[in-house]
Scaffold this active site. Sequence first.
Site, PDB file in Angstrom:
ATOM      1  N   HIS A   1      -3.817  -5.878   0.992  1.00 28.28           N
ATOM      2  CA  HIS A   1      -3.475  -6.255   2.365  1.00 28.28           C
ATOM      3  C   HIS A   1      -4.050  -7.640   2.687  1.00 28.28           C
ATOM      4  O   HIS A   1      -5.087  -8.026   2.151  1.00 28.28           O
ATOM      5  CB  HIS A   1      -4.075  -5.273   3.365  1.00 28.28           C
ATOM      6  CG  HIS A   1      -3.450  -3.925   3.363  1.00 28.28           C
ATOM      7  ND1 HIS A   1      -2.236  -3.658   3.934  1.00 28.28           N
ATOM      8  CD2 HIS A   1      -3.901  -2.737   2.871  1.00 28.28           C
ATOM      9  CE1 HIS A   1      -1.955  -2.368   3.802  1.00 28.28           C
ATOM     10  NE2 HIS A   1      -2.938  -1.789   3.157  1.00 28.28           N
TER      11      HIS A   1
ATOM     12  N   CYS B   1       0.834  -1.193   0.000  1.00 29.30           N
ATOM     13  CA  CYS B   1       0.000   0.000   0.000  1.00 29.30           C
ATOM     14  C   CYS B   1       0.879   1.257   0.000  1.00 29.30           C
ATOM     15  O   CYS B   1       1.556   1.529  -0.985  1.00 29.30           O
ATOM     16  CB  CYS B   1      -0.967  -0.052   1.177  1.00 29.30           C
ATOM     17  SG  CYS B   1      -2.415   1.002   0.972  1.00 29.30           S
TER      18      CYS B   1
END
Length: 485
Positions: free
Chosen positions: A428, A331
């Site tokens: 994630h 991310c």
Amino acid sequence: MARAIMIQGTGSNVGKSLLVAGLARAFADRGLRVAPFKAQNMSNNAAVTLDGGEIGRAQALQARAARRQPQTDMNPVLLKPETDTGAQVILQGRRHATLSARDYTREKPVLLAGVLDSFHRLAEGVDLVLVEGAGSPAEINLRAGDIANMGFAEAAQVPVVLTGDIDRGGVIAQLVGTQAVLCPSDAARIKGFLVNRFRGDPDLFDEGMRIIADRTGWAALGLVPWFADAWKLPAEDVLDLASGPTGGAFKIAVPRLGRIANFDDLDPLSSEPGVTVEIIEPGRPLPGDANLVLIPGSKTTVADLEAFRAQGWDIDLAAHVRRGGHVLGLCGGYQMLGRWIEDPDGIEGRPGRWPGLGLLDIETVMSPAKRVRLSDARHCDSGEAVSGYEIHLGSTSGPDCDRAWLRIGDRPEGAQSADGRVRGCYLHGLYASDPFRAHDLRRMGGRSDLSYETGVEEVLDRLAAHLGRHVDLDRLFGLAATVTR
């Protein structure tokens, strides 16, 4: 009709979240429909719900303990700090505003209405709502407008059980002192107490329990011994990751970013017996013997990138790559690995264009639209299926994206260098997949000996049994009040 009881603490980190998780599993095992609830949480470690909302990860774990799907009503106000004095406010799963601490105080009456709406809606489909407080009710300077502790308890007419942490010392003063500073109506709302994290012979604290009960008039509901397996559950705070065992031959170095976010990717890795996850605090160099440097997510990517450079970690990382080490950016960490990060609208502060770490040939452009969704993907090399979530601003493109190593549906995801040693992606949670984690550790010279999801369930069962032995569950349930509007 639903009943509700609130677990408050004499301070932060006294074990409220873990107690609610264990109680949720214990009461669910008794056949009750249980839901966790926390009016206000402050964390950049968010979980994503089925409808694309955000809640605190602790409430997601508590929902799992209760054998329920996480939903936004379980944590209607989530504060995601962006600076020392301001935070993004998530209301009922969606971005509400970015407010300073002063402005947030003025906004609390509006937020309380949303909190009560979520609480009553959640209560409609369950038998018991286990409410978790935040911080401590003893912070009476914050009582006016409070929505997290006694302010919520008063508005929702929910009785309170107060928890103290004996491992910190002074637990009698914690509990008795809290009663002493509360106004009479708030003190009367507390019906019982728990003493958490006891080590040693519990008989030695019998008199202590009697003293607290005599001085407060509250019911003594239990002396809870230290639960040694707590570290095996998903961590709410990155510092909790340091409490697990070390000594695994495969070392993962994780630089501690100032606004580290969504670091649950580390939970399965830190649970692996053959892996050591080392959180590198500012002021320390990235270790030269690391097999993998993992740059986690960030709530403020550009600010954390600048701090990364200020620590000299960019130099350490370049040396790590020259030695043949592996790098993974997730991310915000993925965005940092590129050549440039552009923020034309000043979403993270000031508009501008910043050089990245230059280890991937990609560029990121920040945009106001926030992607929040659960995602199923497939690892391109192994074919293994992984499940996770996306929660980020901005889009990333560039030549190294042509070597995407994941696919989400028909969409390629991620980027990697030509030799595959530097990788990044927005997904994630992929390391919770045992087959993928085993494959990925093997390709980097490590190994996997863990069934992660099964292990989490087993720990929750042991936690429930632990509380069943040491907490008077019948009396605690009897103190819960019927939920009324």
